[in-house]
Design an enzyme around this catalytic site. Structure first.
Site, PDB file in Angstrom:
ATOM      1  N   HIS A   1       0.810  -1.218   0.000  1.00  9.13           N
ATOM      2  CA  HIS A   1       0.000   0.000   0.000  1.00  9.13           C
ATOM      3  C   HIS A   1       0.840   1.263   0.000  1.00  9.13           C
ATOM      4  O   HIS A   1       1.971   1.290   0.494  1.00  9.13           O
ATOM      5  CB  HIS A   1      -0.884   0.040   1.254  1.00  9.13           C
TER       6      HIS A   1
ATOM      7  N   LYS B   1       6.400   6.367   6.649  1.00  9.38           N
ATOM      8  CA  LYS B   1       5.923   5.509   7.741  1.00  9.38           C
ATOM      9  C   LYS B   1       7.079   5.080   8.620  1.00  9.38           C
ATOM     10  O   LYS B   1       8.196   4.870   8.151  1.00  9.38           O
ATOM     11  CB  LYS B   1       5.236   4.259   7.157  1.00  9.38           C
TER      12      LYS B   1
ATOM     13  N   HIS C   1       4.319  -0.162   0.876  1.00  7.84           N
ATOM     14  CA  HIS C   1       4.639  -0.880   2.121  1.00  7.84           C
ATOM     15  C   HIS C   1       3.701  -2.048   2.294  1.00  7.84           C
ATOM     16  O   HIS C   1       2.498  -1.949   2.013  1.00  7.84           O
ATOM     17  CB  HIS C   1       4.501   0.065   3.320  1.00  7.84           C
TER      18      HIS C   1
ATOM     19  N   TYR D   1       2.355   1.755  13.704  1.00  4.88           N
ATOM     20  CA  TYR D   1       3.168   2.592  12.825  1.00  4.88           C
ATOM     21  C   TYR D   1       2.644   4.017  12.789  1.00  4.88           C
ATOM     22  O   TYR D   1       1.437   4.259  12.931  1.00  4.88           O
ATOM     23  CB  TYR D   1       3.280   1.991  11.425  1.00  4.88           C
TER      24      TYR D   1
ATOM     25  N   ASP E   1      -6.753  -6.274  -1.350  1.00  9.08           N
ATOM     26  CA  ASP E   1      -5.331  -6.528  -1.641  1.00  9.08           C
ATOM     27  C   ASP E   1      -5.146  -7.534  -2.771  1.00  9.08           C
ATOM     28  O   ASP E   1      -4.038  -7.713  -3.265  1.00  9.08           O
ATOM     29  CB  ASP E   1      -4.603  -6.984  -0.375  1.00  9.08           C
TER      30      ASP E   1
HETATM   31  C1  LIG Z   1      -4.956   2.643   6.728  1.00  5.76           C
HETATM   32  C2  LIG Z   1      -6.242   3.137   7.322  1.00  5.76           C
HETATM   33  C3  LIG Z   1      -7.413   2.430   7.195  1.00  5.76           C
HETATM   34  N1  LIG Z   1      -8.559   2.912   7.742  1.00  5.76           N
HETATM   35  C4  LIG Z   1      -9.774   2.111   7.629  1.00  5.76           C
HETATM   36  C5  LIG Z   1     -10.154   1.759   6.192  1.00  5.76           C
HETATM   37  C6  LIG Z   1     -10.754   0.383   6.310  1.00  5.76           C
HETATM   38  O1  LIG Z   1     -12.151   0.492   6.552  1.00  5.76           O
HETATM   39  C7  LIG Z   1     -10.086  -0.229   7.534  1.00  5.76           C
HETATM   40  C8  LIG Z   1      -8.997  -1.219   7.178  1.00  5.76           C
HETATM   41  O2  LIG Z   1      -8.135  -0.581   6.269  1.00  5.76           O
HETATM   42  P1  LIG Z   1      -7.135  -1.441   5.396  1.00  5.76           P
HETATM   43  O3  LIG Z   1      -7.795  -2.708   4.955  1.00  5.76           O
HETATM   44  O4  LIG Z   1      -6.571  -0.511   4.333  1.00  5.76           O
HETATM   45  O5  LIG Z   1      -6.011  -1.794   6.459  1.00  5.76           O
HETATM   46  P2  LIG Z   1      -4.595  -2.475   6.105  1.00  5.76           P
HETATM   47  O6  LIG Z   1      -4.759  -3.520   5.054  1.00  5.76           O
HETATM   48  O7  LIG Z   1      -3.969  -2.831   7.386  1.00  5.76           O
HETATM   49  O8  LIG Z   1      -3.787  -1.283   5.425  1.00  5.76           O
HETATM   50  C9  LIG Z   1      -2.598  -0.765   5.971  1.00  5.76           C
HETATM   51  O9  LIG Z   1      -1.616  -1.737   5.768  1.00  5.76           O
HETATM   52  C10 LIG Z   1      -0.413  -1.395   5.130  1.00  5.76           C
HETATM   53  C11 LIG Z   1       0.658  -2.329   5.631  1.00  5.76           C
HETATM   54  C12 LIG Z   1      -0.001   0.011   5.216  1.00  5.76           C
HETATM   55  O10 LIG Z   1       1.173   0.361   5.183  1.00  5.76           O
HETATM   56  C13 LIG Z   1      -1.029   1.037   5.236  1.00  5.76           C
HETATM   57  O11 LIG Z   1      -0.778   1.957   6.273  1.00  5.76           O
HETATM   58  C14 LIG Z   1      -2.406   0.587   5.332  1.00  5.76           C
HETATM   59  O12 LIG Z   1      -2.866   0.556   4.004  1.00  5.76           O
HETATM   60  O13 LIG Z   1      -9.512   0.869   8.262  1.00  5.76           O
HETATM   61  C15 LIG Z   1      -8.618   4.117   8.416  1.00  5.76           C
HETATM   62  O14 LIG Z   1      -9.695   4.544   8.896  1.00  5.76           O
HETATM   63  N2  LIG Z   1      -7.469   4.852   8.536  1.00  5.76           N
HETATM   64  C16 LIG Z   1      -6.279   4.411   8.021  1.00  5.76           C
HETATM   65  O15 LIG Z   1      -5.245   5.105   8.182  1.00  5.76           O
END
Ligand SMILES: Cc1cn([C@H]2C[C@H](O)[C@@H](COP(=O)(O)OP(=O)(O)O[C@H]3O[C@H](C)C(=O)[C@H](O)[C@H]3O)O2)c(=O)[nH]c1=O
Length: 185
Positions: free
Chosen positions: A63, A73, A120, A133, A171
């Protein structure tokens, strides 16, 4: 005290901070603006995130956010172990498309600094792994993008059978590097 070590991608840094151990356990300043600035990390962090992944072989990534919400980050593991990966998306970089992979664990207490211009992601190496993070820009869904974790041109050696990796639906749908718009010219 903050020690900064370059990785094969020189702008991605491994950070070590001082550990104070006593009979109760230990204490560590995981972030200190002045100490990090003195060590060359002057980015202003505006948001802290944590994620918990219950299963081994969970992959979150790859991401990044695009301008004006592009993020640097600072990643660390609170519990468990991950293989943390950063991919250079800066089109003009001599290391464009290359990546670094660093094992971050609750035991080694290492942190990885990933500048703007990198994607990342990580793969969990233990159950119930919690990652914390700091980021330098607020979340913006409209600027939240990714590149395919399994893009063969990236040659990332994920420590999980690709058929068994645990991923969000999102993803599984990112473009390959060659299909990716030029977010970081
Ligand atoms: C990243 C983020 C997400 N969200 C909400 C959006 C979705 O409804 C839920 C899960 O989000 P997501 O599926 O994008 O979470 P990850 O797959 O852990 O994503 C993260 O994982 C990789 C490793 C990264 O480096 C990024 O910071 C980030 O993209 O949280 C928020 O409200 N705020 C935020 O800053």
């Amino acid at each position: 005290m903050v020690e900064v070590e370059s990785t094969e991608l020189s702008d991605v840094k491994i950070i070590r901070t001082k550990l104070f151990v006593d009979a109760r356990g230990h204490f560590m300043e995981t972030y200190n603006r002045e100490a990090f600035a003195a060590a060359g990390i002057r980015d202003e962090f505006v948001q802290d995130n944590t994620s918990l992944s219950t299963a081994v072989g969970t992959i979150r990534g790859l991401h990044f956010q695009s301008a004006p919400f592009a993020q640097a980050k600072l990643v660390r593991v609170v519990r468990g172990r991950i293989l943390d990966v950063a991919v250079d998306l800066r089109r003009s970089s001599p290391t464009y498309g290359q990546h670094v992979a660093v094992e971050l664990t609750a035991e080694n207490r290492l942190q990885l600094f990933i500048p703007v211009g990198f994607a990342h992601g990580f793969c969990t190496l233990e159950p119930n792994t919690e990652v914390a993070y700091k980021v330098t820009a607020h979340y913006s869904a409209a600027h939240d993008h990714g590149v395919a974790w399994n893009d063969q041109t990236l040659r990332i050696d994920w420590p999980v059978d690709p058929q068994r990796a645990i991923l969000s639906d999102k993803d599984t749908r990112y473009p390959s590097l060659v299909e990716l718009p030029d977010y970081f010219p």
